[in-house]
Scaffold this motif. Structure first.
Motif, PDB file in Angstrom:
ATOM      1  N   GLY A  96      49.979  25.079  37.123  1.00  0.00           N
ATOM      2  CA  GLY A  96      48.861  25.999  36.904  1.00  0.00           C
ATOM      3  C   GLY A  96      48.544  26.721  38.211  1.00  0.00           C
ATOM      4  O   GLY A  96      49.096  26.420  39.266  1.00  0.00           O
ATOM      5  N   TYR A  97      47.642  27.674  38.156  1.00  0.00           N
ATOM      6  CA  TYR A  97      47.314  28.496  39.314  1.00  0.00           C
ATOM      7  C   TYR A  97      45.843  28.359  39.683  1.00  0.00           C
ATOM      8  O   TYR A  97      44.983  28.317  38.809  1.00  0.00           O
ATOM      9  CB  TYR A  97      47.587  29.980  39.016  1.00  0.00           C
ATOM     10  N   VAL A  98      45.571  28.345  40.986  1.00  0.00           N
ATOM     11  CA  VAL A  98      44.219  28.435  41.514  1.00  0.00           C
ATOM     12  C   VAL A  98      44.161  29.728  42.312  1.00  0.00           C
ATOM     13  O   VAL A  98      44.919  29.915  43.262  1.00  0.00           O
ATOM     14  CB  VAL A  98      43.861  27.234  42.418  1.00  0.00           C
ATOM     15  N   LEU A  99      43.290  30.635  41.899  1.00  0.00           N
ATOM     16  CA  LEU A  99      43.124  31.918  42.573  1.00  0.00           C
ATOM     17  C   LEU A  99      41.856  31.851  43.414  1.00  0.00           C
ATOM     18  O   LEU A  99      40.784  31.539  42.902  1.00  0.00           O
ATOM     19  CB  LEU A  99      43.021  33.046  41.549  1.00  0.00           C
ATOM     20  N   LEU A 100      41.966  32.131  44.701  1.00  0.00           N
ATOM     21  CA  LEU A 100      40.828  32.071  45.607  1.00  0.00           C
ATOM     22  C   LEU A 100      40.417  33.466  46.031  1.00  0.00           C
ATOM     23  O   LEU A 100      41.253  34.281  46.398  1.00  0.00           O
ATOM     24  CB  LEU A 100      41.170  31.254  46.852  1.00  0.00           C
ATOM     25  N   GLN A 101      39.122  33.736  45.993  1.00  0.00           N
ATOM     26  CA  GLN A 101      38.576  34.983  46.519  1.00  0.00           C
ATOM     27  C   GLN A 101      37.985  34.650  47.878  1.00  0.00           C
ATOM     28  O   GLN A 101      37.040  33.895  47.974  1.00  0.00           O
ATOM     29  CB  GLN A 101      37.495  35.538  45.592  1.00  0.00           C
ATOM     30  N   ASP A 102      38.567  35.174  48.923  1.00  0.00           N
ATOM     31  CA  ASP A 102      38.099  34.899  50.270  1.00  0.00           C
ATOM     32  C   ASP A 102      37.463  36.153  50.837  1.00  0.00           C
ATOM     33  O   ASP A 102      37.973  37.253  50.661  1.00  0.00           O
ATOM     34  CB  ASP A 102      39.277  34.459  51.147  1.00  0.00           C
ATOM     35  N   TYR A 103      36.348  35.989  51.499  1.00  0.00           N
ATOM     36  CA  TYR A 103      35.664  37.110  52.124  1.00  0.00           C
ATOM     37  C   TYR A 103      36.008  37.145  53.607  1.00  0.00           C
ATOM     38  O   TYR A 103      35.832  36.161  54.311  1.00  0.00           O
ATOM     39  CB  TYR A 103      34.150  36.979  51.962  1.00  0.00           C
ATOM     40  N   ALA A 104      36.492  38.261  54.075  1.00  0.00           N
ATOM     41  CA  ALA A 104      36.762  38.441  55.499  1.00  0.00           C
ATOM     42  C   ALA A 104      35.465  38.842  56.198  1.00  0.00           C
ATOM     43  O   ALA A 104      34.598  39.485  55.608  1.00  0.00           O
ATOM     44  CB  ALA A 104      37.826  39.510  55.709  1.00  0.00           C
ATOM     45  N   ILE A 105      35.345  38.452  57.431  1.00  0.00           N
ATOM     46  CA  ILE A 105      34.144  38.796  58.193  1.00  0.00           C
ATOM     47  C   ILE A 105      34.019  40.313  58.271  1.00  0.00           C
ATOM     48  O   ILE A 105      34.942  41.004  58.691  1.00  0.00           O
ATOM     49  CB  ILE A 105      34.190  38.168  59.597  1.00  0.00           C
ATOM     50  N   GLY A 106      32.885  40.813  57.811  1.00  0.00           N
ATOM     51  CA  GLY A 106      32.605  42.238  57.889  1.00  0.00           C
ATOM     52  C   GLY A 106      33.161  43.079  56.757  1.00  0.00           C
ATOM     53  O   GLY A 106      32.988  44.289  56.767  1.00  0.00           O
ATOM     54  N   ASP A 107      33.832  42.473  55.770  1.00  0.00           N
ATOM     55  CA  ASP A 107      34.355  43.301  54.684  1.00  0.00           C
ATOM     56  C   ASP A 107      33.222  43.685  53.724  1.00  0.00           C
ATOM     57  O   ASP A 107      32.112  43.185  53.790  1.00  0.00           O
ATOM     58  CB  ASP A 107      35.530  42.642  53.962  1.00  0.00           C
ATOM     59  N   TYR A 108      33.507  44.597  52.829  1.00  0.00           N
ATOM     60  CA  TYR A 108      32.489  45.130  51.934  1.00  0.00           C
ATOM     61  C   TYR A 108      31.866  44.034  51.066  1.00  0.00           C
ATOM     62  O   TYR A 108      30.651  43.989  50.886  1.00  0.00           O
ATOM     63  CB  TYR A 108      33.089  46.226  51.056  1.00  0.00           C
ATOM     64  N   ALA A 109      32.695  43.125  50.530  1.00  0.00           N
ATOM     65  CA  ALA A 109      32.180  42.064  49.670  1.00  0.00           C
ATOM     66  C   ALA A 109      31.218  41.161  50.434  1.00  0.00           C
ATOM     67  O   ALA A 109      30.174  40.771  49.914  1.00  0.00           O
ATOM     68  CB  ALA A 109      33.331  41.239  49.092  1.00  0.00           C
ATOM     69  N   GLN A 110      31.539  40.830  51.670  1.00  0.00           N
ATOM     70  CA  GLN A 110      30.645  39.995  52.457  1.00  0.00           C
ATOM     71  C   GLN A 110      29.350  40.741  52.769  1.00  0.00           C
ATOM     72  O   GLN A 110      28.264  40.181  52.694  1.00  0.00           O
ATOM     73  CB  GLN A 110      31.301  39.540  53.767  1.00  0.00           C
ATOM     74  N   ALA A 111      29.451  42.015  53.081  1.00  0.00           N
ATOM     75  CA  ALA A 111      28.268  42.820  53.381  1.00  0.00           C
ATOM     76  C   ALA A 111      27.346  42.862  52.160  1.00  0.00           C
ATOM     77  O   ALA A 111      26.129  42.700  52.285  1.00  0.00           O
ATOM     78  CB  ALA A 111      28.674  44.226  53.803  1.00  0.00           C
ATOM     79  N   MET A 112      27.887  43.050  50.966  1.00  0.00           N
ATOM     80  CA  MET A 112      27.089  43.084  49.751  1.00  0.00           C
ATOM     81  C   MET A 112      26.456  41.721  49.484  1.00  0.00           C
ATOM     82  O   MET A 112      25.313  41.623  49.057  1.00  0.00           O
ATOM     83  CB  MET A 112      27.934  43.508  48.557  1.00  0.00           C
ATOM     84  N   LEU A 113      27.196  40.661  49.752  1.00  0.00           N
ATOM     85  CA  LEU A 113      26.685  39.311  49.568  1.00  0.00           C
ATOM     86  C   LEU A 113      25.493  39.072  50.489  1.00  0.00           C
ATOM     87  O   LEU A 113      24.474  38.532  50.076  1.00  0.00           O
ATOM     88  CB  LEU A 113      27.789  38.286  49.853  1.00  0.00           C
ATOM     89  N   MET A 114      25.586  39.490  51.729  1.00  0.00           N
ATOM     90  CA  MET A 114      24.519  39.313  52.697  1.00  0.00           C
ATOM     91  C   MET A 114      23.289  40.150  52.328  1.00  0.00           C
ATOM     92  O   MET A 114      22.166  39.697  52.478  1.00  0.00           O
ATOM     93  CB  MET A 114      24.990  39.672  54.117  1.00  0.00           C
ATOM     94  N   ILE A 115      23.504  41.335  51.808  1.00  0.00           N
ATOM     95  CA  ILE A 115      22.399  42.205  51.417  1.00  0.00           C
ATOM     96  C   ILE A 115      21.654  41.615  50.217  1.00  0.00           C
ATOM     97  O   ILE A 115      20.432  41.639  50.147  1.00  0.00           O
ATOM     98  CB  ILE A 115      22.900  43.630  51.100  1.00  0.00           C
ATOM     99  N   ASN A 116      22.400  41.058  49.268  1.00  0.00           N
ATOM    100  CA  ASN A 116      21.804  40.546  48.042  1.00  0.00           C
ATOM    101  C   ASN A 116      21.191  39.166  48.181  1.00  0.00           C
ATOM    102  O   ASN A 116      20.524  38.698  47.266  1.00  0.00           O
ATOM    103  CB  ASN A 116      22.836  40.556  46.911  1.00  0.00           C
ATOM    104  N   ASN A 117      21.451  38.478  49.267  1.00  0.00           N
ATOM    105  CA  ASN A 117      20.885  37.117  49.447  1.00  0.00           C
ATOM    106  C   ASN A 117      19.720  37.122  50.337  1.00  0.00           C
ATOM    107  O   ASN A 117      19.122  37.507  51.013  1.00  0.00           O
ATOM    108  CB  ASN A 117      21.922  36.154  49.987  1.00  0.00           C
TER     109      ASN A 117
END
Length: 80
Positions: free
Chosen positions: A59-80
């Motif tokens: 089976g497969y495990v797919l991981l979503q990793d956030y890089a420091i300063g990427d858009y996804a991390q920035a949105m996460l920080m804004i929303n928390n």
């Protein structure tokens, strides 16, 4: 989710759990899952062990990793 028109009880297993503490085998047959997608793992060793119990061989495990300063991390920080 269960009230959605595309929900099919014979194709989906919907439940709420703490993946780092609850036993997935209480809700899912061991070795029956094809793919797991994970986001934001704080307790990776415990979570991976728990997932490994229900994941099929090969089976497969797919991981979503956030890089420091990427858009996804920035949105996460804004929303928390």
């Amino acid at each position: 989710m269960e009230s959605h028109t595309n929900f099919h009880e014979d194709q989906m297993n919907v439940f709420v759990c703490n993946i780092a503490e609850d036993n997935l085998c209480d809700h899912i047959t061991p070795a029956s899952v094809d793919i797991v997608t994970l986001f934001r793992l704080e307790k990776m060793p415990i979570v991976l062990h728990n997932i490994g119990r229900v994941l099929k061989p090969n089976g497969y495990v797919l991981l979503q990793d956030y890089a420091i300063g990427d858009y996804a991390q920035a949105m996460l920080m804004i929303n928390n």
